[in-house]
Design an enzyme around this catalytic site. Structure first.
Site: not given
Ligand code: 5GP
Ligand code: ZN
Length: 115
Positions: A6, A9, A48, A88, A99, A101, A103
């Protein structure tokens, strides 16, 4: 507690670098690598949890903890004009990291469209 493959993680463990916005023993907030707004912070639990879909009576305390820290993170990032909090969940919502999160998006007038 950690899932080996992950990305988030790995960020918590320091195996992948990130720019930290806030951290305590239970949660980490860091700046998104591909920002969708002038301020784009991700807030994650250190334990997680795959997504909103996996929140239950036993683990929901971390969600209220995250939401008590979001106003502080917003203030520290000068989001006085308002901001959006998004999580999301699942494929239809384009969740790319499994994982949990949240925004935090702000720093400009955001679109009226949410979908
Ligand atoms: P999701 O699309 O799952 O709602 O959001 C995942 C977010 O994680 C995306 O906005 C993407 O840019 C961000 N993200 C993915 N990998 C990394 C990383 O290695 N570092 C950081 N800082 N953000 C990441
Ligand atoms: Zn995780």
């Amino acid at each position: 507690m950690f899932i080996t493959d992950c990305i988030f993680c790995k960020i918590i463990k320091g195996e992948i670098p990130s720019k930290k916005a806030y951290e305590d023993d239970k949660i980490l907030a860091f700046y998104d690598i591909n920002p969708q707004a002038p301020v784009h912070v991700l807030v994650i639990p250190k334990a997680h949890i795959p997504s909103v879909d996996a929140i239950n009576e036993e683990n929901c305390g971390i969600v209220s903890h995250i939401f008590t820290k979001i106003p502080q993170i917003a203030k520290e990032n000068k989001l006085d004009g308002g901001y959006r909090v998004i999580s999301n969940c699942g494929d239809n919502a384009c969740q790319s990291v499994k994982h949990l999160h949240f925004h935090i998006l702000g720093g400009k007038q955001l679109s009226e469209n949410m979908a």
